[in-house]
Design a protein around this motif. Structure first.
Motif, short mmCIF file in Angstrom:
data_model
loop_
_atom_site.label_atom_id
_atom_site.label_comp_id
_atom_site.label_asym_id
_atom_site.label_seq_id
_atom_site.Cartn_x
_atom_site.Cartn_y
_atom_site.Cartn_z
N TYR A 231 52.29 49.80 52.52
CA TYR A 231 52.32 49.49 53.95
C TYR A 231 53.60 48.74 54.33
N ARG A 232 53.92 47.73 53.53
CA ARG A 232 55.12 46.94 53.83
C ARG A 232 56.38 47.79 53.71
N THR A 233 56.40 48.64 52.72
CA THR A 233 57.56 49.52 52.55
C THR A 233 57.74 50.42 53.76
N MET A 234 56.62 50.98 54.25
CA MET A 234 56.69 51.86 55.41
C MET A 234 57.29 51.14 56.62
N ARG A 235 56.85 49.89 56.84
CA ARG A 235 57.36 49.14 57.98
C ARG A 235 58.85 48.78 57.79
N LEU A 236 59.21 48.44 56.55
CA LEU A 236 60.58 48.01 56.30
C LEU A 236 61.60 49.13 56.40
N ILE A 237 61.15 50.37 56.13
CA ILE A 237 62.09 51.50 56.25
C ILE A 237 62.67 51.56 57.66
N SER A 238 61.81 51.35 58.65
CA SER A 238 62.27 51.37 60.04
C SER A 238 63.27 50.25 60.31
N HIS A 239 63.09 49.13 59.60
CA HIS A 239 63.97 47.98 59.82
C HIS A 239 65.30 48.11 59.07
N ALA A 240 65.45 49.18 58.29
CA ALA A 240 66.72 49.40 57.59
C ALA A 240 67.77 50.04 58.47
N LEU A 241 67.35 50.48 59.65
CA LEU A 241 68.30 51.09 60.59
C LEU A 241 69.35 50.05 61.00
N PRO A 242 70.63 50.43 61.18
CA PRO A 242 71.64 49.49 61.66
C PRO A 242 71.29 48.94 63.05
N ALA A 243 71.62 47.69 63.28
CA ALA A 243 71.34 47.07 64.57
C ALA A 243 72.01 47.83 65.71
N ALA A 244 73.11 48.50 65.42
CA ALA A 244 73.81 49.27 66.45
C ALA A 244 72.92 50.34 67.05
N GLY A 245 71.88 50.78 66.29
CA GLY A 245 71.03 51.86 66.78
C GLY A 245 70.08 51.45 67.88
N ILE A 246 69.78 50.15 68.02
CA ILE A 246 68.81 49.73 69.03
C ILE A 246 69.34 48.67 69.99
N CYS A 247 70.54 48.12 69.75
CA CYS A 247 71.03 47.05 70.63
C CYS A 247 71.48 47.65 71.96
N LYS A 248 71.54 46.80 72.96
CA LYS A 248 71.95 47.23 74.30
C LYS A 248 73.47 47.31 74.36
N THR A 249 73.98 48.47 74.75
CA THR A 249 75.44 48.65 74.85
C THR A 249 75.89 49.04 76.25
N ASP A 250 74.95 49.47 77.10
CA ASP A 250 75.30 49.89 78.45
C ASP A 250 75.07 48.76 79.45
N GLU A 251 75.93 48.71 80.47
CA GLU A 251 75.78 47.76 81.57
C GLU A 251 75.70 46.31 81.08
N LEU A 252 76.48 46.01 80.06
CA LEU A 252 76.52 44.65 79.55
C LEU A 252 77.19 43.72 80.56
N VAL A 253 76.70 42.52 80.66
CA VAL A 253 77.33 41.49 81.49
C VAL A 253 77.89 40.43 80.55
N SER A 254 79.20 40.28 80.54
CA SER A 254 79.84 39.29 79.67
C SER A 254 80.79 38.44 80.50
N PHE A 255 81.16 37.28 79.95
CA PHE A 255 82.07 36.37 80.62
C PHE A 255 83.20 35.98 79.67
N HIS A 256 84.29 35.50 80.26
CA HIS A 256 85.43 35.05 79.48
C HIS A 256 85.55 33.53 79.58
N LEU A 257 86.23 32.94 78.62
CA LEU A 257 86.36 31.48 78.57
C LEU A 257 87.00 30.92 79.83
#
Length: 537
Positions: A231-257
């Motif tokens: 069971y744990r192995t099954m759940r962890l396989i999904s967590h092996a995906l790179p963070a780039a696959g699920i992070c938000k990349t569109d319409e980001l709001v960022s600020f400069h110093l």
């Protein structure tokens, strides 16, 4: 350590700049080290000549003291590379007790933002859709603490397929039948053999040994063992995906110093993100800010030299913390939220006050600094001919000149012969020593040019008056005055745009064609402004 800016007034004269430099040097020499001299405009030819004579660079130009993102106590969470596993990203967020974290590409530039909500949403979706695509093998081995068992695994870089837990052992054909599968099983050699025979993408054996026969079996299937249960192995396989696959990349709001807090606050109020990435001038991520960071921003700290009037001070002063005021002008309209150190004395030069502060603290300025200070006193007292000049100014100028081993007469010649006025426009000359005043409901501007030969400036009288007329119109002044102060004549030719009657009554004179000569008038502060204040007040 945060800087404390020491700054004179806008359109700085020599006394304004030198007093700021000398005060900052004094405080730093006493061990405080945070004081930085600054100026609020172009350094005049006179001031530059004095700086060059004694080997100093002009102070840094300070545009404003509005609160910026760099002034906030923003968060500096770890920066995760886009290739880091979801599992690792989650661990970092949990250990640092943060709900969002920046994801960067190579070189530290922003790739996206990963939040706890993104991980939770992906985790729930993976329960319904047990298919993974192009999971890097290294990532998978890391999260399940796996070990490659056969040669086929050495040729694999990533894995894709539908995750299947091959329990129970009966009815294998109902569990999986496609090569596009990642099979999880236990001590089930027949199941492992079957999966490898049909050529599934990967077989993961949980908490069991694998026979040598299976490890050496010819196959394209990657064979891995793990100490975790199915069971744990099954759940962890999904967590092996790179963070780039699920992070938000569109319409980001960022600020400069360098972004101003007023502008940042407006953007934040119109968005619903919990955390916003902060970038430096090279677009590298340096931290994150949230709404609570904007509640009590850390303000810039300033010391005001040679002025105490808001209109003459650095823009954004209402957002700064004023620590001290050292001046020799009338008290004006600057207000502070807390008690501060104020030293305002009736002398001819603010540099005189600073020189006395050196003496009071038992510190002798360097030869070059002493020479610089002597020149500033000579400049602001118009070689001791100004009515603002006091015996204290003369005494301190002589003391500084002795330390620097220079002649006050030579300094006077350097100061009042330095200006190169021939190749500069009337607008530039007007702005060299230009101050605004608000007196009894009247708004006026008074510019002063001090020289040893006013004749060549008077030849440009029409040009000056035209520029002054334009200033009066665009800035809506009630009056604009230009003092052409001649050291040798010991008087001032006053050019003005405004009411003739005001000039006639204030100076008891007979102006003609927007001009009048005022003998023995050398000081804007002690002679011109008081005369107008007495008339209007």
């Amino acid at each position: 350590m945060d800087k404390i800016f020491v700054t004179g007034h806008r359109n700085p004269d020599t006394d304004s700049i030198v007093s700021a430099m000398a005060y900052a040097a004094l405080r730093n020499a006493l061990g405080e080290q945070a004081f930085t001299a600054a100026c609020l405009g172009r350094v005049s030819d006179e001031t530059q000549a004095v700086l060059d004579r004694f080997g100093f660079q002009a102070p840094q130009l300070l545009g404003n003291v509005r609160t910026q993102v760099r002034d906030l106590e923003y968060d500096t969470p770890p920066m995760l590379d886009s290739g880091v596993t979801i599992s690792r990203a989650w661990q970092v967020m949990q250990s640092n007790k943060i709900s969002a974290i920046p994801v960067t590409r190579e070189g530290g530039k922003l790739f996206g933002m990963l939040s706890a909500g993104d991980v939770a949403a992906y985790d729930m979706a993976s329960v319904r859709e047990a298919h993974v695509k192009e999971v890097p093998l290294y990532n998978l081995l890391s999260v399940i603490e796996g070990k490659l068992l056969n040669d086929a695994g050495q040729a694999v870089d990533s894995l894709s397929g539908t995750i299947t837990v091959a329990l129970p052992t009966s009815r294998k054909n109902l569990l999986f039948s496609s090569k596009d599968s990642i099979v999880i099983c236990g001590a089930q050699p027949d199941m492992v053999r079957y999966a490898m025979e049909i050529g599934v993408s990967c077989v993961i054996v949980c908490q069991a040994e694998v026979d040598e026969e299976l490890r050496t079996m010819p196959t394209e299937t990657c064979l891995i063992s793990t100490p975790f249960d199915a069971y744990r192995t099954m759940r962890l396989i999904s967590h092996a995906l790179p963070a780039a696959g699920i992070c938000k990349t569109d319409e980001l709001v960022s600020f400069h110093l360098d972004d101003y807090i007023d502008d940042v606050r407006e953007v934040v109020l119109q968005s619903r993100f919990r955390s916003y990435p902060i970038l430096d001038e090279n677009e590298h991520v340096v931290g994150t800010l949230s709404r609570f960071h904007l509640l009590r921003p850390r303000r810039k700290r300033v010391v005001l030299m040679d002025h105490n009037e808001k209109a003459q001070s650095v823009p954004g002063l209402d957002q700064a913390e004023i620590l001290a005021i050292i001046d020799h002008h009338r008290l004006a309209d600057i207000e502070t939220g807390n008690p501060i150190y104020v030293r305002n004395e009736p002398v001819g030069s603010t540099t005189t006050i600073v020189a006395e502060m050196y003496q009071e603290r038992g510190l002798m300025p360097t030869e070059n600094m002493a020479g610089l200070m002597a020149a500033a006193i000579v400049s602001d007292t118009v070689m001791f001919k100004s009515p603002t000049c006091t015996p204290r100014d003369q005494e301190m100028a002589r003391r500084m000149a002795r330390i620097a081993d220079v002649s006050l007469e030579d300094l006077g010649h350097l100061v009042f012969s330095a200006a190169s006025n021939e190749n500069r426009s009337a607008e530039e000359l007007l702005g060299t020593d230009f101050k605004e005043f608000h007196i009894a409901g009247y708004d006026l501007a008074v510019s002063q040019i001090t020289c040893v030969d006013s004749g060549h400036l008077l030849a440009r009288r029409a040009e000056f008056l035209q520029a002054m007329e334009e200033l009066k119109r665009t800035r809506e002044y009630d009056m604009v005055l230009l003092m052409l102060t001649d050291v040798l004549q010991e008087g001032t030719r006053l050019l003005y745009i405004g009411d003739d009657q005001t000039i006639r009554q204030a100076f008891n004179c007979k102006p003609e064609d927007h001009s009048v000569f005022l003998p023995r008038v050398m000081s804007r502060k002690k002679q011109v402004i008081p005369a107008l204040s007495a008339l209007w007040g």
